[in-house]
Design a protein around this motif. Structure first.
Motif, PDB file in Angstrom:
ATOM      1  N   ARG A 209      33.407 -30.670  38.558  1.00  0.00           N
ATOM      2  CA  ARG A 209      32.893 -32.049  38.497  1.00  0.00           C
ATOM      3  C   ARG A 209      33.355 -32.927  39.655  1.00  0.00           C
ATOM      4  O   ARG A 209      33.051 -34.119  39.685  1.00  0.00           O
ATOM      5  CB  ARG A 209      33.330 -32.707  37.180  1.00  0.00           C
ATOM      6  CG  ARG A 209      32.678 -32.113  35.954  1.00  0.00           C
ATOM      7  CD  ARG A 209      33.036 -32.901  34.698  1.00  0.00           C
ATOM      8  NE  ARG A 209      34.371 -32.604  34.202  1.00  0.00           N
ATOM      9  CZ  ARG A 209      35.240 -33.511  33.799  1.00  0.00           C
ATOM     10  NH1 ARG A 209      34.962 -34.797  33.878  1.00  0.00           N
ATOM     11  NH2 ARG A 209      36.416 -33.145  33.329  1.00  0.00           N
TER      12      ARG A 209
ATOM     13  N   ARG B 122      32.741 -34.591  30.860  1.00  0.00           N
ATOM     14  CA  ARG B 122      31.404 -34.517  31.450  1.00  0.00           C
ATOM     15  C   ARG B 122      31.239 -35.293  32.743  1.00  0.00           C
ATOM     16  O   ARG B 122      30.625 -34.812  33.693  1.00  0.00           O
ATOM     17  CB  ARG B 122      30.381 -35.049  30.416  1.00  0.00           C
ATOM     18  CG  ARG B 122      28.969 -35.117  30.924  1.00  0.00           C
ATOM     19  CD  ARG B 122      28.103 -36.036  30.063  1.00  0.00           C
ATOM     20  NE  ARG B 122      28.660 -37.380  29.897  1.00  0.00           N
ATOM     21  CZ  ARG B 122      28.597 -38.337  30.836  1.00  0.00           C
ATOM     22  NH1 ARG B 122      28.040 -38.114  32.014  1.00  0.00           N
ATOM     23  NH2 ARG B 122      29.126 -39.530  30.590  1.00  0.00           N
ATOM     24  N   ILE B 123      31.755 -36.512  32.811  1.00  0.00           N
ATOM     25  CA  ILE B 123      31.493 -37.403  33.928  1.00  0.00           C
ATOM     26  C   ILE B 123      32.000 -36.793  35.235  1.00  0.00           C
ATOM     27  O   ILE B 123      33.070 -36.188  35.287  1.00  0.00           O
ATOM     28  CB  ILE B 123      32.136 -38.794  33.675  1.00  0.00           C
ATOM     29  CG1 ILE B 123      31.608 -39.830  34.650  1.00  0.00           C
ATOM     30  CG2 ILE B 123      33.673 -38.714  33.708  1.00  0.00           C
ATOM     31  CD1 ILE B 123      31.972 -41.264  34.273  1.00  0.00           C
ATOM     32  N   GLU B 124      31.211 -36.910  36.305  1.00  0.00           N
ATOM     33  CA  GLU B 124      31.638 -36.424  37.608  1.00  0.00           C
ATOM     34  C   GLU B 124      32.624 -37.422  38.218  1.00  0.00           C
ATOM     35  O   GLU B 124      32.563 -38.630  37.967  1.00  0.00           O
ATOM     36  CB  GLU B 124      30.434 -36.195  38.517  1.00  0.00           C
ATOM     37  CG  GLU B 124      29.540 -35.075  38.022  1.00  0.00           C
ATOM     38  CD  GLU B 124      28.580 -34.549  39.071  1.00  0.00           C
ATOM     39  OE1 GLU B 124      28.558 -35.090  40.200  1.00  0.00           O
ATOM     40  OE2 GLU B 124      27.843 -33.592  38.756  1.00  0.00           O
TER      41      GLU B 124
ATOM     42  N   TRP C 184      16.921 -45.718  34.378  1.00  0.00           N
ATOM     43  CA  TRP C 184      17.992 -44.726  34.129  1.00  0.00           C
ATOM     44  C   TRP C 184      18.190 -44.500  32.638  1.00  0.00           C
ATOM     45  O   TRP C 184      18.040 -45.425  31.837  1.00  0.00           O
ATOM     46  CB  TRP C 184      19.278 -45.233  34.780  1.00  0.00           C
ATOM     47  CG  TRP C 184      20.513 -44.431  34.487  1.00  0.00           C
ATOM     48  CD1 TRP C 184      20.907 -43.270  35.085  1.00  0.00           C
ATOM     49  CD2 TRP C 184      21.543 -44.757  33.543  1.00  0.00           C
ATOM     50  NE1 TRP C 184      22.112 -42.835  34.579  1.00  0.00           N
ATOM     51  CE2 TRP C 184      22.525 -43.735  33.618  1.00  0.00           C
ATOM     52  CE3 TRP C 184      21.720 -45.791  32.623  1.00  0.00           C
ATOM     53  CZ2 TRP C 184      23.669 -43.745  32.824  1.00  0.00           C
ATOM     54  CZ3 TRP C 184      22.860 -45.796  31.828  1.00  0.00           C
ATOM     55  CH2 TRP C 184      23.814 -44.779  31.934  1.00  0.00           C
TER      56      TRP C 184
ATOM     57  N   GLU D 215      20.153 -42.426  43.256  1.00  0.00           N
ATOM     58  CA  GLU D 215      21.496 -42.457  42.679  1.00  0.00           C
ATOM     59  C   GLU D 215      22.322 -43.531  43.367  1.00  0.00           C
ATOM     60  O   GLU D 215      22.142 -43.819  44.546  1.00  0.00           O
ATOM     61  CB  GLU D 215      22.187 -41.104  42.727  1.00  0.00           C
ATOM     62  CG  GLU D 215      22.268 -40.402  44.054  1.00  0.00           C
ATOM     63  CD  GLU D 215      22.828 -38.995  43.903  1.00  0.00           C
ATOM     64  OE1 GLU D 215      23.999 -38.866  43.490  1.00  0.00           O
ATOM     65  OE2 GLU D 215      22.110 -38.029  44.195  1.00  0.00           O
TER      66      GLU D 215
ATOM     67  N   ASP E 267      27.030 -41.288  34.965  1.00  0.00           N
ATOM     68  CA  ASP E 267      27.023 -39.942  35.548  1.00  0.00           C
ATOM     69  C   ASP E 267      28.243 -39.675  36.412  1.00  0.00           C
ATOM     70  O   ASP E 267      28.654 -38.523  36.554  1.00  0.00           O
ATOM     71  CB  ASP E 267      25.758 -39.764  36.404  1.00  0.00           C
ATOM     72  CG  ASP E 267      24.499 -39.880  35.563  1.00  0.00           C
ATOM     73  OD1 ASP E 267      24.244 -38.977  34.745  1.00  0.00           O
ATOM     74  OD2 ASP E 267      23.772 -40.886  35.730  1.00  0.00           O
ATOM     75  N   SER E 268      28.815 -40.726  36.998  1.00  0.00           N
ATOM     76  CA  SER E 268      29.941 -40.507  37.897  1.00  0.00           C
ATOM     77  C   SER E 268      30.856 -41.713  37.929  1.00  0.00           C
ATOM     78  O   SER E 268      30.422 -42.850  37.698  1.00  0.00           O
ATOM     79  CB  SER E 268      29.453 -40.193  39.319  1.00  0.00           C
ATOM     80  OG  SER E 268      28.695 -41.274  39.848  1.00  0.00           O
TER      81      SER E 268
ATOM     82  N   ALA F 243      23.741 -40.361  30.189  1.00  0.00           N
ATOM     83  CA  ALA F 243      23.990 -38.943  29.945  1.00  0.00           C
ATOM     84  C   ALA F 243      24.495 -38.746  28.517  1.00  0.00           C
ATOM     85  O   ALA F 243      25.177 -39.607  27.959  1.00  0.00           O
ATOM     86  CB  ALA F 243      25.002 -38.399  30.937  1.00  0.00           C
TER      87      ALA F 243
ATOM     88  N   GLU G  56      32.621 -42.599  30.848  1.00  0.00           N
ATOM     89  CA  GLU G  56      32.052 -41.401  30.219  1.00  0.00           C
ATOM     90  C   GLU G  56      31.415 -41.745  28.872  1.00  0.00           C
ATOM     91  O   GLU G  56      30.311 -41.282  28.554  1.00  0.00           O
ATOM     92  CB  GLU G  56      33.117 -40.328  30.047  1.00  0.00           C
ATOM     93  CG  GLU G  56      32.594 -39.102  29.321  1.00  0.00           C
ATOM     94  CD  GLU G  56      33.420 -37.863  29.529  1.00  0.00           C
ATOM     95  OE1 GLU G  56      33.223 -37.180  30.550  1.00  0.00           O
ATOM     96  OE2 GLU G  56      34.277 -37.572  28.674  1.00  0.00           O
TER      97      GLU G  56
ATOM     98  N   ARG H 156      18.054 -42.036  38.858  1.00  0.00           N
ATOM     99  CA  ARG H 156      18.390 -40.767  38.216  1.00  0.00           C
ATOM    100  C   ARG H 156      19.856 -40.677  37.852  1.00  0.00           C
ATOM    101  O   ARG H 156      20.218 -40.120  36.811  1.00  0.00           O
ATOM    102  CB  ARG H 156      18.008 -39.614  39.150  1.00  0.00           C
ATOM    103  CG  ARG H 156      18.241 -38.216  38.595  1.00  0.00           C
ATOM    104  CD  ARG H 156      17.718 -37.168  39.559  1.00  0.00           C
ATOM    105  NE  ARG H 156      18.356 -37.273  40.856  1.00  0.00           N
ATOM    106  CZ  ARG H 156      19.488 -36.648  41.191  1.00  0.00           C
ATOM    107  NH1 ARG H 156      20.115 -35.901  40.305  1.00  0.00           N
ATOM    108  NH2 ARG H 156      19.995 -36.800  42.406  1.00  0.00           N
ATOM    109  N   ARG H 157      20.743 -41.211  38.709  1.00  0.00           N
ATOM    110  CA  ARG H 157      22.185 -41.081  38.488  1.00  0.00           C
ATOM    111  C   ARG H 157      22.853 -42.429  38.723  1.00  0.00           C
ATOM    112  O   ARG H 157      22.670 -43.043  39.771  1.00  0.00           O
ATOM    113  CB  ARG H 157      22.796 -40.027  39.420  1.00  0.00           C
ATOM    114  CG  ARG H 157      22.255 -38.620  39.166  1.00  0.00           C
ATOM    115  CD  ARG H 157      22.872 -37.605  40.128  1.00  0.00           C
ATOM    116  NE  ARG H 157      24.314 -37.529  39.959  1.00  0.00           N
ATOM    117  CZ  ARG H 157      24.922 -36.822  39.011  1.00  0.00           C
ATOM    118  NH1 ARG H 157      24.197 -36.131  38.143  1.00  0.00           N
ATOM    119  NH2 ARG H 157      26.226 -36.789  38.923  1.00  0.00           N
TER     120      ARG H 157
END
Length: 342
Positions: A105, A73-75, A338, A307, A44-45, A341, A39, A9-10
């Motif tokens: 974030r 956006r990216i964590e 996956w 994740e 996702d991160s 994003a 990003e 998922r992540r």
């Protein structure tokens, strides 16, 4: 019964942010560029390590503050901040500030324990209280309470023209739900679960059974299950798996040779526990994305999570990181179910 692998998922990545001491600005800029690339690729991160008195990121909160202004956006995470070097009240203020700057974030990961080389840095770090400092879980508890809004003292009110608050300011309400504990033992996994944190597992665990066998993935899976068994959210509690994973699909022959040599040098430490702490290291995963996806789907711990934050090797060049991250996002991630994003 064996667990069933779920779609990833992540997808995240972790970097140490090395730099040349003769030109530290260039190294820090390179780290920020890697985060920007992440990003654009749809990760996702992005996570950064912390290293004290070394040629790597010593102030991840400051670096991520800069990253908040170059991404949207990216964590952004820390994996991990060792709390033995920190004052929890001041750290809570810094984390909340960066979380506000990022628009919510930030994913702070922390750990506890006596600071590395404590006998040699104690006089600089805690000259007056070195013998009285508590480096156990109570330090995390203090940070959690402060981030969650527990009063730091009885100072609320107005003094002259100044207004004071009892709680850490700025207060970022969502930050507490994004606090992670980085642990490699059953005790740490249990504590993190009991205190409602998220859990970071890495490529290092404790081999707690003296007789073995020493199966890294099985030990890592036991940590995930211990954590979730004690977390209020149970099976839905967030866990992120960390391994060194190097896809080679678009790598040049020279890069493939370098990556293989890197993994081979580190392989001997994976066969048995290392040192008095009995640390067991995961083998680095190197190869084409399809092959890596097969190996991960067979990994007992990977089958428990949805994740990950795959670690970039310490010593590679910027161009290598670009190739690895690109293959990770465009080939390995999709092979694991996956989707990038938007």
């Amino acid at each position: 019964m064996p667990s069933v692998p779920r779609p990833l998922r992540r997808l995240g990545f972790l970097t140490i942010g090395l730099f040349d001491p003769a030109d530290p600005a260039r190294g820090h800029e390179s780290t920020l560029e890697i985060i920007e690339l992440g990003e654009r690729l749809g990760f996702d991160s992005a996570w950064v390590r912390q290293r004290h008195l070394q040629y790597g990121i010593s102030s991840p909160v400051a670096v991520l503050a800069a990253a908040t202004q170059r991404t949207r956006r990216i964590e952004l995470g820390t994996a991990v901040i060792p709390l033995g070097w920190e004052n929890p009240l001041r750290l809570a203020e810094d984390l909340a500030t960066v979380d506000v700057l990022s628009g919510g974030r930030l994913n702070p990961g922390v750990s506890v324990g006596t600071p590395a080389h404590y006998d040699r840095v104690r006089d600089a770090l805690y000259p007056d209280s070195g013998g009285a400092e508590d480096f156990g879980y109570a330090r995390v508890r203090r940070l959690l309470d402060l981030v969650r809004g527990k009063p730091a003292g009885d100072v609320a009110g107005v003094e002259g023209f100044e207004v004071f608050s009892d709680v850490v300011q700025p207060h970022s309400p969502g930050l507490a739900r994004r606090l992670w504990y980085g642990g490699g033992s059953l005790r740490s996994a249990r504590w993190a679960g009991e205190h409602g944190m998220n859990f970071l597992t890495s490529s290092v665990v404790k081999a707690e059974a003296p007789e073995g066998p020493y199966d890294f993935a099985e030990i890592q899976r036991s940590l995930v299950r211990e954590f979730r068994a004690h977390h209020p959210d149970g099976a839905a509690a967030r866990v992120s798996q960390g391994l060194v994973v190097i896809p080679t699909d678009s790598a040049t022959p020279a890069q493939r040779a370098k990556y293989a040599e890197y993994a081979a040098r580190r392989l001997p430490r994976t066969g048995a526990p290392q040192g008095p702490a009995r640390l067991l290291f995961a083998p680095d995963l190197v190869g084409p994305a399809a092959e890596l996806a097969e190996r991960l789907h067979a990994d007992a711990a990977f089958r428990e999570v949805d994740e990950v934050a795959f670690a970039l090797p310490f010593t590679f060049e910027y161009e290598d990181y670009v190739q690895i991250l690109t293959d990770m996002a465009t080939r390995l991630g999709p092979a694991l179910g996956w989707q990038p994003a938007g």
